[in-house]
Enzyme design. Sequence first.
Site, PDB file in Angstrom:
ATOM      1  N   LYS A 143       0.530  -1.303  -0.027  1.00 11.72           N
ATOM      2  CA  LYS A 143       0.037   0.187  -0.108  1.00 11.72           C
ATOM      3  C   LYS A 143       0.950   1.240  -0.274  1.00 11.72           C
ATOM      4  CE  LYS A 143      -1.519  -1.321   4.177  1.00 11.72           C
ATOM      5  NZ  LYS A 143      -1.249  -2.551   4.517  1.00 11.72           N
ATOM      6  N   ARG A 145      -9.260   0.563   8.493  1.00  6.73           N
ATOM      7  CA  ARG A 145      -9.185  -0.973   8.467  1.00  6.73           C
ATOM      8  C   ARG A 145     -10.500  -2.021   8.974  1.00  6.73           C
ATOM      9  NH1 ARG A 145      -3.208   0.479   8.546  1.00  6.73           N
ATOM     10  NH2 ARG A 145      -1.947  -1.551   8.886  1.00  6.73           N
ATOM     11  N   ARG A 184      12.158  -5.729   5.037  1.00 10.50           N
ATOM     12  CA  ARG A 184      11.964  -4.656   5.292  1.00 10.50           C
ATOM     13  C   ARG A 184      12.718  -4.203   6.828  1.00 10.50           C
ATOM     14  NH1 ARG A 184       6.726  -0.886   4.915  1.00 10.50           N
ATOM     15  NH2 ARG A 184       5.906  -1.683   6.532  1.00 10.50           N
ATOM     16  N   ARG A 235      -0.330  -8.810  13.698  1.00  6.72           N
ATOM     17  CA  ARG A 235      -1.038  -7.955  12.370  1.00  6.72           C
ATOM     18  C   ARG A 235      -2.163  -8.468  11.704  1.00  6.72           C
ATOM     19  NH1 ARG A 235       4.322  -5.610  11.252  1.00  6.72           N
ATOM     20  NH2 ARG A 235       4.051  -3.775   8.869  1.00  6.72           N
ATOM     21  N   ARG A 257      11.468  -0.373  12.758  1.00  8.59           N
ATOM     22  CA  ARG A 257      10.311  -0.432  12.853  1.00  8.59           C
ATOM     23  C   ARG A 257      10.433  -1.296  13.876  1.00  8.59           C
ATOM     24  NH1 ARG A 257       5.933   0.232   7.873  1.00  8.59           N
ATOM     25  NH2 ARG A 257       4.906  -0.769   9.308  1.00  8.59           N
TER      26      ARG A 257
HETATM   27  P1  B4P Z   1       4.144  -1.286   2.672  1.00  4.96           P
HETATM   28  O1  B4P Z   1       3.694  -1.215   0.777  1.00  4.96           O
HETATM   29  O2  B4P Z   1       5.481  -0.488   2.934  1.00  4.96           O
HETATM   30  O3  B4P Z   1       3.561  -1.929   3.581  1.00  4.96           O
HETATM   31  P2  B4P Z   1       1.894  -1.276   3.811  1.00  4.96           P
HETATM   32  O4  B4P Z   1       0.989  -1.974   3.867  1.00  4.96           O
HETATM   33  O5  B4P Z   1       1.621   0.000   3.457  1.00  4.96           O
HETATM   34  O6  B4P Z   1       1.634  -2.116   5.445  1.00  4.96           O
HETATM   35  P3  B4P Z   1       1.745  -1.857   7.156  1.00  4.96           P
HETATM   36  O7  B4P Z   1       0.535  -2.861   7.447  1.00  4.96           O
HETATM   37  O8  B4P Z   1       3.093  -1.770   7.053  1.00  4.96           O
HETATM   38  O9  B4P Z   1       1.720  -0.492   7.794  1.00  4.96           O
HETATM   39  P4  B4P Z   1       0.855   0.881   8.348  1.00  4.96           P
HETATM   40  O10 B4P Z   1       2.387   1.799   8.425  1.00  4.96           O
HETATM   41  O11 B4P Z   1      -0.296   1.479   7.573  1.00  4.96           O
HETATM   42  O12 B4P Z   1       5.416  -2.915   2.442  1.00  4.96           O
HETATM   43  C1  B4P Z   1       6.000  -3.385   3.223  1.00  4.96           C
HETATM   44  C2  B4P Z   1       7.160  -4.047   2.156  1.00  4.96           C
HETATM   45  O13 B4P Z   1       6.768  -4.663   0.916  1.00  4.96           O
HETATM   46  C3  B4P Z   1       8.561  -3.181   1.856  1.00  4.96           C
HETATM   47  O14 B4P Z   1       9.395  -3.561   2.149  1.00  4.96           O
HETATM   48  C4  B4P Z   1       8.647  -2.750   0.572  1.00  4.96           C
HETATM   49  O15 B4P Z   1       9.903  -2.314  -0.454  1.00  4.96           O
HETATM   50  C5  B4P Z   1       7.851  -4.599  -0.121  1.00  4.96           C
HETATM   51  N1  B4P Z   1       7.189  -4.827  -1.374  1.00  4.96           N
HETATM   52  C6  B4P Z   1       6.600  -3.812  -1.669  1.00  4.96           C
HETATM   53  N2  B4P Z   1       5.707  -3.892  -3.234  1.00  4.96           N
HETATM   54  C7  B4P Z   1       6.534  -5.292  -3.435  1.00  4.96           C
HETATM   55  C8  B4P Z   1       6.281  -6.620  -4.768  1.00  4.96           C
HETATM   56  N3  B4P Z   1       5.642  -6.256  -5.657  1.00  4.96           N
HETATM   57  N4  B4P Z   1       7.215  -6.852  -4.300  1.00  4.96           N
HETATM   58  C9  B4P Z   1       8.584  -7.456  -2.916  1.00  4.96           C
HETATM   59  N5  B4P Z   1       8.191  -6.386  -2.588  1.00  4.96           N
HETATM   60  C10 B4P Z   1       7.660  -4.766  -2.345  1.00  4.96           C
HETATM   61  O16 B4P Z   1       0.015  -0.092   9.480  1.00  4.96           O
HETATM   62  C11 B4P Z   1       1.584  -0.190  11.166  1.00  4.96           C
HETATM   63  C12 B4P Z   1       0.848   0.017  11.809  1.00  4.96           C
HETATM   64  O17 B4P Z   1       0.110   1.030  12.545  1.00  4.96           O
HETATM   65  C13 B4P Z   1      -0.620  -1.075  12.171  1.00  4.96           C
HETATM   66  O18 B4P Z   1      -0.014  -1.922  12.024  1.00  4.96           O
HETATM   67  C14 B4P Z   1      -1.505  -0.302  13.547  1.00  4.96           C
HETATM   68  O19 B4P Z   1      -0.604  -0.811  14.801  1.00  4.96           O
HETATM   69  C15 B4P Z   1      -1.282   1.230  12.977  1.00  4.96           C
HETATM   70  N6  B4P Z   1      -2.333   1.508  11.894  1.00  4.96           N
HETATM   71  C16 B4P Z   1      -2.192   1.950  11.169  1.00  4.96           C
HETATM   72  N7  B4P Z   1      -3.455   2.481  10.676  1.00  4.96           N
HETATM   73  C17 B4P Z   1      -4.554   2.378  11.641  1.00  4.96           C
HETATM   74  C18 B4P Z   1      -6.120   2.279  11.651  1.00  4.96           C
HETATM   75  N8  B4P Z   1      -6.940   2.660  10.246  1.00  4.96           N
HETATM   76  N9  B4P Z   1      -6.465   1.712  12.973  1.00  4.96           N
HETATM   77  C19 B4P Z   1      -5.797   1.615  13.340  1.00  4.96           C
HETATM   78  N10 B4P Z   1      -4.915   1.009  13.762  1.00  4.96           N
HETATM   79  C20 B4P Z   1      -3.425   1.240  12.567  1.00  4.96           C
END
Ligand code: B4P
Length: 190
Positions: free
Chosen positions: A14, A89, A128, A146, A134
């Site tokens: 995302k 979420r 990552r 998670r 993190r």
């Molecule tokens: P990302 O793309 O960065 O991961 P994400 O889905 O954004 O993740 P996440 O769930 O961790 O984040 P958030 O900050 O929202 O990619 C992950 C990795 O994969 C990277 O290293 C990237 O390079 C790699 N990658 C991407 N695409 C790829 C591909 N095609 N092939 C190979 N590798 C690839 O959440 C963090 C925490 O915040 C949650 O656990 C929760 O505690 C809290 N939180 C956030 N929003 C909330 C909400 N609305 N309600 C309640 N809690 C919340």
Amino acid sequence: MLNLVLFGPPGAGKGTQSQKLIEKYGLIHLSTGDLLRGEISQGTPLGLEAKKLMDHGKLVPDEVVIGMISNKLDANKDGKGFIFDGFPRTVAQAEALDVLLETKSSSISGMIALEVDDDELERRLLLRGKDSGRPDDANPEVIRKRIHEYNDKTAPVAGFYKQQDKFNSINGIGSVDEIFATICAIADAY
Ligand code: B4P
């Protein structure tokens, strides 16, 4: 306005795809994860409370993230639209977002869900975690928590947007550019 929800489990891509979308479409990026990490790095009371939950892979309470999003919507009234990354979420967050947007005579255009299997999610997040600093990426147990939270509380949000005929599912495995091209085809249709 073009308002897109980018949806998927932790590590689905995302954040990665959001960066490319904001460049191409000039949208404002609203990532609740980034906003919460900002509060943590500033050491605010909200950040200190959120950190306890995030470090254990748990979701932060709905009212906290809804309040943060409401402030950001108010601060960016004249934008072309928003990318909601990691929000909503829970179904309660999705309902609150509809109400907030309605008060601004706007609405969600569509949701794009990135589908990635659990083994690949764990692999990406641990990778990552080696250099992101993190805490929630460093520990396999927290990553599994998670993913469990996602299946339990977040996956039902897809049904909310299916009911509104706004749900689009795509394969989140492949190169970042291939996945981006698929997302753009959907975004262009909106
Ligand atoms: P990302 O793309 O960065 O991961 P994400 O889905 O954004 O993740 P996440 O769930 O961790 O984040 P958030 O900050 O929202 O990619 C992950 C990795 O994969 C990277 O290293 C990237 O390079 C790699 N990658 C991407 N695409 C790829 C591909 N095609 N092939 C190979 N590798 C690839 O959440 C963090 C925490 O915040 C949650 O656990 C929760 O505690 C809290 N939180 C956030 N929003 C909330 C909400 N609305 N309600 C309640 N809690 C919340």
